[in-house]
Design an enzyme around this catalytic site. Structure first.
Site, PDB file in Angstrom:
ATOM      1  N   GLY A  73       0.792  -1.115  -0.139  1.00 56.33           N
ATOM      2  CA  GLY A  73       0.017  -0.054  -0.125  1.00 56.33           C
ATOM      3  C   GLY A  73       1.058   1.356   0.065  1.00 56.33           C
ATOM      4  O   GLY A  73       0.449   2.126  -0.589  1.00 56.33           O
ATOM      5  N   THR A 240      11.963  -7.817 -10.856  1.00 56.46           N
ATOM      6  CA  THR A 240      11.211  -8.903 -11.184  1.00 56.46           C
ATOM      7  C   THR A 240       9.860  -9.060 -10.082  1.00 56.46           C
ATOM      8  O   THR A 240      10.214  -8.765  -9.189  1.00 56.46           O
ATOM      9  CB  THR A 240      12.268  -9.946 -10.895  1.00 56.46           C
ATOM     10  OG1 THR A 240      13.270  -9.776 -11.618  1.00 56.46           O
ATOM     11  CG2 THR A 240      11.790 -11.674 -10.893  1.00 56.46           C
ATOM     12  N   CYS A 328       1.545   2.461  13.390  1.00 56.11           N
ATOM     13  CA  CYS A 328       2.690   3.211  13.007  1.00 56.11           C
ATOM     14  C   CYS A 328       2.998   4.145  14.092  1.00 56.11           C
ATOM     15  O   CYS A 328       4.031   4.808  14.303  1.00 56.11           O
ATOM     16  CB  CYS A 328       2.569   4.044  11.583  1.00 56.11           C
ATOM     17  SG  CYS A 328       1.512   3.015  10.557  1.00 56.11           S
TER      18      CYS A 328
HETATM   19  C1  LIG Z   1      -1.615  -0.546   6.117  1.00 55.45           C
HETATM   20  C2  LIG Z   1      -1.946   0.470   5.224  1.00 55.45           C
HETATM   21  C3  LIG Z   1      -1.207   1.372   4.298  1.00 55.45           C
HETATM   22  C4  LIG Z   1       0.224   0.888   4.111  1.00 55.45           C
HETATM   23  O1  LIG Z   1       0.181  -0.444   3.426  1.00 55.45           O
HETATM   24  P1  LIG Z   1       1.446  -1.385   3.451  1.00 55.45           P
HETATM   25  O2  LIG Z   1       1.088  -2.441   2.563  1.00 55.45           O
HETATM   26  O3  LIG Z   1       1.781  -1.967   5.014  1.00 55.45           O
HETATM   27  O4  LIG Z   1       2.542  -0.814   2.848  1.00 55.45           O
HETATM   28  C5  LIG Z   1      -1.757   2.540   3.620  1.00 55.45           C
HETATM   29  N1  LIG Z   1      -2.918   3.092   3.753  1.00 55.45           N
HETATM   30  C6  LIG Z   1      -3.732   2.352   4.688  1.00 55.45           C
HETATM   31  C7  LIG Z   1      -5.103   3.133   5.033  1.00 55.45           C
HETATM   32  C8  LIG Z   1      -3.199   1.140   5.530  1.00 55.45           C
HETATM   33  O5  LIG Z   1      -4.342   0.747   6.500  1.00 55.45           O
END
Ligand SMILES: *Cc1c(COP(=O)(O)O)cnc(C)c1O
Length: 391
Positions: A73, A240, A328
């Site tokens: 994400g 990759t 976080c």
């Molecule tokens: C967990 C989260 C992310 C980050 O995703 P990752 O795959 O852990 O990098 C970004 N946005 C929201 C709303 C999330 O809950």
């Protein structure tokens, strides 16, 4: 005797579904080929990616070529902000977002302001965490190149009016992105109905593996790559491919699609029981986020006059894993930016807890939590000078 462990932190990450693990296994072992290779090993891996892409695209009503796999994400969020700013530099450098976004959006916006000369407008939210689409509309200028508003908030669970904002963006001829990491797999996602040009998702929030996500890029939408050095993902992301990750992601999406209704009915029942149980049994406690427009699995509460961290440690001793604010921000003493944005006084923001439910939670877990939490809060309040003064 070891205490039974109970997990209430599915918004931070989820355990892989056993069927996901099973689907990935061959691609971690004998089917290890590089999808760019011409030989049969490569062809086998490439075919698996094509199939996974088709499956995921179909579930969100997208075309296969509109899916770009990323490392998660965070990368999808970074990619869309940097990539659209660069691709649209001739038009302008203004981005509109809001104050409750994930750090992957907010910190990238701050970076773009500081190092790429971007201008960013941060739209405030109301006390339930909702963005007003009219505020977005008013903020649009000739220079605006991207609007980014999350589908649902990871801390307080509020679901934003994405389709409405998307309509406004489209009428103004501005690209619209949504971070759908918390809703992908949990809500019904249709990129046409949502009126989005870009959408981020991540597999590990829906019982898939960590380190794999995607950015949906509407056909024709202009974006430049973050990573260079290969032809993968139609030259939109070199490197990759994470073949086992992509296969696992696709399996997780299929399972979510099949089980969605059943999962959500159970989650909503547990969520509502938990909210009511906490508010009924612990005085001076408030629910954060929207009472109705809320993720099926999110409970965020503030039992005043107790430190969130102390509650977490005590819950952990009783086998309960929860979170304060977002994963976080725990560890830092700053109150969560989301709780601040919905106007919670910083003193009481420290008293907030997030319980995020998932497919392995049972009614018995909820009953246990409702037995343990009031007791912990009572004990901690007895030691709290603030609470005593109040009484
Ligand atoms: C967990 C989260 C992310 C980050 O995703 P990752 O795959 O852990 O990098 C970004 N946005 C929201 C709303 C999330 O809950």
């Amino acid at each position: 005797m070891d205490i039974k462990k109970r997990y209430f932190d599915y918004a931070a990450t989820t355990p892989m579904h056993p069927e996901v693990t099973k689907a990935m296994q061959p691609f971690l072992e004998e089917k290890f080929g590089n999808p760019s290779s011409i030989h049969s090993f490569g062809q086998e891996a490439k075919a698996a990616i094509t199939e996974a892409r088709d499956v995921i695209a179909a579930t969100i009503k997208a075309k296969s070529e509109e899916i770009v796999f990323t490392s998660g994400g965070t990368e999808a969020d970074n990619f869309v902000l940097a990539g659209v700013l660069e691709a649209m530099a001739k038009k302008g450098n203004h981005i509109i977002t809001d104050t409750v976004e994930h750090h992957a959006i907010l910190e990238t916006c701050r970076f773009m302001e500081k190092h790429r000369g971007a201008k960013v407008t941060y739209i405030p939210v109301d006390k339930t965490g909702l963005v007003d689409p009219q505020d977005i509309k008013k903020a649009i200028t000739k220079e605006t190149v991207l609007i980014s508003v999350m589908h649902a908030n990871n801390e307080i669970g509020t679901i934003e009016p994405i389709a409405e904002i998307g309509k406004i963006a489209r009428e103004a001829g501005v690209y619209f992105h949504t971070d759908a990491v918390q809703t992908f797999g949990s809500l019904d996602i249709d990129v046409e109905k949502l009126n989005v040009d870009f959408l981020s998702a991540s597999a590990h929030k829906l019982y898939g593996p960590k380190g794999i996500g995607l950015l949906y890029v509407r056909k024709g939408a202009r974006i430049l790559p973050l990573l260079h050095g290969g032809e993968q993902e139609r030259r939109r992301r070199a490197s990759t491919e994470n073949v086992p990750g992509i296969v696992g992601f696709s399996k997780a999406v299929q399972l979510a699609e099949q089980e969605r209704q059943e999962r959500n009915e159970h989650l909503i029942k547990m969520r509502d029981k938990l909210i009511k149980g906490i508010l009924d049994s612990i005085e001076e406690t408030q629910l954060n986020g929207h009472p109705q427009l809320r993720l099926p699995n999110n409970v965020n509460v503030t039992p005043k006059y107790v430190e969130g961290e102390s509650m977490l440690l005590n819950l952990d001793l009783e086998g309960i894993a929860a979170s304060t604010g977002s994963a976080c921000s725990s560890g830092s003493l700053e109150p969560s930016h989301v709780l601040k944005a919905i106007g919670i006084n910083p003193e009481i923001a420290h008293s907030s807890l997030r319980f995020s439910l998932g497919r392995l939670n049972t009614d018995e877990d909820v009953d246990y939590l409702l037995e343990v939490l009031p007791r912990i809060v009572k004990t901690l309040r007895e030691m709290s000078p603030l609470y005593k003064k109040k009484k």
